[in-house]
Design a protein around this motif. Structure first.
Motif, short mmCIF file in Angstrom:
data_model
loop_
_atom_site.label_atom_id
_atom_site.label_comp_id
_atom_site.label_asym_id
_atom_site.label_seq_id
_atom_site.Cartn_x
_atom_site.Cartn_y
_atom_site.Cartn_z
N PRO A 1 39.71 41.08 34.18
CA PRO A 1 39.87 39.69 33.73
C PRO A 1 39.66 38.68 34.86
O PRO A 1 40.10 38.92 35.99
CB PRO A 1 41.32 39.64 33.23
N VAL A 2 38.98 37.59 34.54
CA VAL A 2 38.78 36.50 35.51
C VAL A 2 39.83 35.44 35.20
O VAL A 2 39.84 34.85 34.13
CB VAL A 2 37.36 35.89 35.39
N GLN A 3 40.75 35.24 36.16
CA GLN A 3 41.84 34.29 35.93
C GLN A 3 41.96 33.39 37.15
O GLN A 3 42.09 33.86 38.28
CB GLN A 3 43.14 35.09 35.73
N LYS A 4 41.88 32.07 36.92
CA LYS A 4 41.99 31.12 38.04
C LYS A 4 43.20 30.23 37.86
O LYS A 4 43.47 29.75 36.76
CB LYS A 4 40.72 30.28 38.17
N ILE A 5 43.93 30.03 38.96
CA ILE A 5 45.11 29.17 38.95
C ILE A 5 44.87 28.10 40.02
O ILE A 5 44.73 28.41 41.20
CB ILE A 5 46.39 29.98 39.29
N PHE B 1 43.00 34.71 40.76
CA PHE B 1 44.02 35.76 40.83
C PHE B 1 43.29 37.07 41.11
O PHE B 1 42.31 37.41 40.45
CB PHE B 1 44.80 35.85 39.51
N THR B 2 43.75 37.83 42.11
CA THR B 2 43.02 39.02 42.55
C THR B 2 43.92 40.26 42.60
O THR B 2 44.87 40.31 43.38
CB THR B 2 42.38 38.78 43.95
N THR B 3 43.59 41.24 41.77
CA THR B 3 44.30 42.53 41.77
C THR B 3 43.66 43.44 42.82
O THR B 3 42.66 43.09 43.44
CB THR B 3 44.18 43.20 40.40
N GLN B 4 44.20 44.66 42.97
CA GLN B 4 43.60 45.62 43.90
C GLN B 4 42.17 45.99 43.42
O GLN B 4 41.26 46.10 44.23
CB GLN B 4 44.47 46.89 43.99
N LYS B 5 42.01 46.13 42.10
CA LYS B 5 40.66 46.39 41.57
C LYS B 5 39.76 45.19 41.84
O LYS B 5 38.58 45.33 42.17
CB LYS B 5 40.73 46.67 40.05
N THR C 1 52.06 35.09 42.48
CA THR C 1 51.23 34.11 41.75
C THR C 1 49.75 34.45 41.79
O THR C 1 49.05 34.35 40.79
CB THR C 1 51.45 32.68 42.32
N PHE C 2 49.25 34.80 42.99
CA PHE C 2 47.80 34.94 43.18
C PHE C 2 47.32 36.37 43.44
O PHE C 2 46.12 36.61 43.57
CB PHE C 2 47.33 34.06 44.34
N GLY C 3 48.25 37.33 43.58
CA GLY C 3 47.83 38.70 43.92
C GLY C 3 47.36 38.77 45.36
O GLY C 3 47.93 38.13 46.25
N TYR C 4 46.26 39.49 45.59
CA TYR C 4 45.77 39.71 46.96
C TYR C 4 44.83 38.59 47.41
O TYR C 4 43.68 38.82 47.78
CB TYR C 4 45.10 41.08 47.07
N VAL C 5 45.34 37.38 47.35
CA VAL C 5 44.62 36.22 47.88
C VAL C 5 45.30 35.82 49.17
O VAL C 5 46.53 35.72 49.22
CB VAL C 5 44.62 35.04 46.88
N THR D 1 39.79 16.80 40.99
CA THR D 1 40.34 17.92 40.22
C THR D 1 39.56 19.21 40.50
O THR D 1 38.54 19.20 41.19
CB THR D 1 40.25 17.62 38.70
N GLY D 2 40.06 20.31 39.94
CA GLY D 2 39.35 21.60 39.96
C GLY D 2 39.02 22.10 41.36
O GLY D 2 39.81 21.99 42.29
N GLY D 3 37.79 22.62 41.48
CA GLY D 3 37.35 23.24 42.73
C GLY D 3 37.25 22.28 43.90
O GLY D 3 37.20 22.69 45.06
N MET D 4 37.18 20.95 43.60
CA MET D 4 37.09 19.98 44.70
C MET D 4 38.42 19.85 45.44
O MET D 4 38.44 19.49 46.61
CB MET D 4 36.64 18.61 44.15
#
Length: 244
Positions: free
Chosen positions: A54-58, A63-67, A115-119, A208-211
């Protein structure tokens, strides 16, 4: 000796213009020391979809899992960086690809694992390695990942990685290249942006967003003494210059 750090997007291999390569070659003739840091978000998302991750952005952060880490490495080190190295070499730039494992190039720790996993965020850069590469008249191309003291790989926002490298190298200039010619407010490109203006604009939800991570990275670099921080779509135009 002028030191310039340039962050380019993950699709840069197909988007860099002849003017970009001419500018870098000109800077090299002036004996400027250059570092390129590349992103790769689109490639990572594409690969994640193919591999059912899954692609999940906060708040613009993935958000980054081990996979997710394994997929990020595949995307950045297996696809994005090799394509970029090939394009740069084909355009006459002497480049070498580096990643976090290159003699402990970038060491970091998680921002907030729940919150973010392996970030991660970077707390150490092996600047000696970069200086030794510069002495060989090479341009390092660096992937935005770090490794913890325990050996865990971390996904790092490419703007943040470029900012950290610029900070530790005490760079004179940092270019955060994006797909727009600067920070745009109501159709106008801001020539200058300070931390006070940024706070006001964020409060009014005009940035907003990526900026947001991009501008925050730029402000961080300015606070840490990087001479000029540019948010722009090309190294030939100053774009928005971010100062404290």
């Amino acid at each position: 000796m002028k030191k310039i750090v340039i962050k380019i997007g993950g699709n840069a291999a197909t988007q860099l213009t002849p003017a970009f390569f001419d500018t870098i070659k000109y800077w090299q003739k002036q004996h400027y020391n250059i570092v390129l840091v590349h992103g790769g978000g689109d490639t990572i998302s594409e690969l994640m979809s193919q591999l059912n991750e899954p692609v999940q952005k906060i708040n613009g952060i993935r958000f980054t899992t081990q996979k997710g880490i394994s997929i990020t490495k595949m995307a950045l080190l297996g696809q994005v960086q090799p394509a970029l190295l090939e394009t740069c070499r084909a355009n006459g730039l002497p480049v070498i690809g580096l990643n976090a494992e290159s003699n402990q190039l970038m060491t970091g720790h998680t921002i907030d694992q729940d919150t973010f996993g392996y970030v991660g965020t970077i707390h150490q850069v092996n600047t000696k390695l970069i200086h030794s590469i510069w002495q060989q008249n090479l341009i390092p191309i660096i992937a935005p990942m770090a490794i913890t003291n325990q050996g865990q790989w971390l996904n790092v926002n490419a703007d943040h990685a470029a900012t950290s490298i610029a900070k530790y190298l005490k760079a004179d200039e940092l270019y955060l290249l994006t797909d727009v010619s600067g920070v745009q407010i109501k159709g106008n490109i801001l020539q200058k942006l300070t931390s006070k203006t940024m706070a006001d604009l964020q409060e009014k939800q005009m940035i907003t967003g990526g900026m947001i991570p991009k501008v925050n990275s730029a402000l961080l670099a300015a606070r840490h003494g990087v001479g000029a921080v540019h948010i722009t779509n090309t190294v030939t135009q100053p774009g928005t210059i971010v100062t404290i």
